[in-house]
Design an enzyme around this catalytic site. Structure first.
Site, PDB file in Angstrom:
ATOM      1  NE  ARG A  64     -40.453 -20.762  33.901  1.00  0.00           N
ATOM      2  CZ  ARG A  64     -40.989 -20.406  32.749  1.00  0.00           C
ATOM      3  NH1 ARG A  64     -40.245 -20.248  31.658  1.00  0.00           N
ATOM      4  NH2 ARG A  64     -42.284 -20.203  32.644  1.00  0.00           N
ATOM      5  N   GLY A  65     -41.941 -24.195  32.868  1.00  0.00           N
ATOM      6  CA  GLY A  65     -43.070 -24.018  31.952  1.00  0.00           C
ATOM      7  C   GLY A  65     -43.559 -25.393  31.496  1.00  0.00           C
TER       8      GLY A  65
ATOM      9  NE  ARG B 278     -41.620 -26.774  39.112  1.00  0.00           N
ATOM     10  CZ  ARG B 278     -41.848 -25.569  38.571  1.00  0.00           C
ATOM     11  NH1 ARG B 278     -41.323 -25.250  37.403  1.00  0.00           N
ATOM     12  NH2 ARG B 278     -42.592 -24.693  39.199  1.00  0.00           N
TER      13      ARG B 278
ATOM     14  CG  ASP C 113     -48.097 -24.509  35.148  1.00  0.00           C
ATOM     15  OD1 ASP C 113     -48.577 -23.382  35.381  1.00  0.00           O
ATOM     16  OD2 ASP C 113     -46.932 -24.699  34.787  1.00  0.00           O
TER      17      ASP C 113
ATOM     18  CG  ASN D  38     -50.975 -19.907  34.661  1.00  0.00           C
ATOM     19  OD1 ASN D  38     -50.138 -20.648  34.137  1.00  0.00           O
ATOM     20  ND2 ASN D  38     -50.949 -18.614  34.497  1.00  0.00           N
TER      21      ASN D  38
END
Ligand code: MRU
Length: 368
Positions: free
Chosen positions: A54-55, A94, A248, A258
């Site tokens: 993730r991230g 995502r 993001d 974010n």
């Protein structure tokens, strides 16, 4: 970065078996350090969608390697079209992190530059590695730019620890190395500047509690875990010198998407006259979108709010329900902080005010 004194990146090609991609399964942290192997496109999609990785930066790097894994299994006669289809599947995994589509597009574009399936696969593999290397290098560089800000605060405090509040995990676990919000902190530590980090727990997935606190601990950075709601109180008490968060996706006008809750931290920082910085490699800019309200905001399953996971007393991983049966939960994963609340964007090219003109001056080739 260091784990038990050994250097790791968050994603790499298996040396002995270069058709396999290794990741750290972040769902198991901080209790177990598990390396997982991805061997095909479905594995990469699952890893992104179910948050094994993730991230923003790491999602982008995983997408790059996911395209490589896809390329290994495409029908040669239909290679280009199937590669695009693989990219569409990855893009859907995502929606908010800009780095995902950015990496997919980059792979499709280099593949189109060469002919022959073997050449294309080789080129895609090189580009996936370049995306990962570049992510690490850009984070390292932005760390140096952020260092100057922390140094100034430290001097104002006559060397007393600079208290930095961060939200979610924009650490090296969210990238390939260094992290974005954490890179200036690591650079400050390396420069001998005393820092202390307030770590928001970051409900519902608890990236702060599970990942940031662990990551900082591995790097021997003093840190304290706080509830998501504590930041404003600490700011009023004068216990926060600056806020640094990741993002993001950031529009070319400086609006910042974010992790949910970031906006409230920015409001509290503004009210208390505390600088609020956002750290990002340029791969996270959205050069097509002007308004933060046009950024797609991921909505995740409500069970992430109604249930909570952790270690049982006997040390086994367990999940328990917090709420009454039938409780309805709404789980937006991100929010948008308007540019006017952002003191500056820390990028690999320097620190810029969050507005269209300043961003364009720093990245003139991206002007649309
Ligand atoms: O849902 P996640 O964990 O993928 O969210 C990403 C984040 O960790 C944060 O929003 C982060 O600050 C930006 S990603 C560098």
């Amino acid at each position: 970065m260091q784990i038990n004194n050994q250097h790791y990146r968050t994603i790499w090609l298996d040396q002995d078996s270069p058709k396999e991609v290794c990741i750290i399964d972040q769902r198991q942290l901080p209790h177990k350090f598990v390396i997982e192997k991805l061997v095909n496109l479905d594995d990469a999609i699952t890893a992104i969608k179910d948050m094994h990785v993730r991230g923003a930066g790491l999602i982008g790097a995983t997408a790059g390697y996911g395209m490589y894994l896809a390329a290994l299994n495409l029908v040669p006669e239909n290679f280009d079209q199937e590669l695009e289809e693989a990219g569409e599947l990855l893009n859907r995994s995502r929606p908010t992190a800009k780095n995902l589509k950015w990496a997919v597009d980059r792979i499709i574009s280099v593949s189109a530059e060469v002919t022959g399936v073997e050449n294309k696969i080789e080129r895609i593999k090189e580009e996936a590695a370049a995306i990962a290397d570049e992510d690490a290098e850009f984070c390292r560089r932005l760390g140096q730019h952020g260092l100057a800000i922390i140094k100034e605060l430290s001097e104002k405090k006559n060397g007393a620890p600079v208290n930095i509040l961060t939200h979610c995990n924009a650490g090296w676990l969210a990238f390939v190395d260094y992290g974005s919000a954490t890179a200036p902190i690591y650079a400050a530590r390396d420069a001998g500047i005393a820092v202390h980090v307030w770590v928001d727990e970051t409900r519902p997935w608890n990236q702060g509690a599970k990942l940031t606190a662990w990551e900082l601990q591995q790097e021997n950075i003093p840190n304290t875990l706080i509830t998501d709601n504590a930041g404003g109180h600490l700011m009023q008490r004068g216990d926060v010198d600056m806020v640094i968060v990741g993002t993001d996706r950031t529009t070319y006008t400086g609006d910042v998407a974010n992790k949910i809750g970031t906006y409230l931290k920015a409001l509290a920082a503004k009210d208390n006259n505390i600088p609020f910085y956002v750290a990002l490699p340029s791969s996270t800019f959205d050069w097509q979108t002007a308004k933060g309200s046009d950024i797609p905001i991921e909505e995740r399953d409500g069970t992430e709010i109604t249930m909570v996971s952790g270690l049982d007393r006997d040390g086994s991983q367990t999940t328990v329900t917090l709420t009454a049966p039938g409780t309805h939960a709404l789980n937006y994963s991100f929010d948008v902080t308007p540019a006017r609340l952002v003191t500056g964007l820390i990028t690999e090219r320097g620190v810029t005010p969050a507005n269209e003109q300043s961003i364009a001056e720093l990245f003139p080739e991206k002007r649309t």
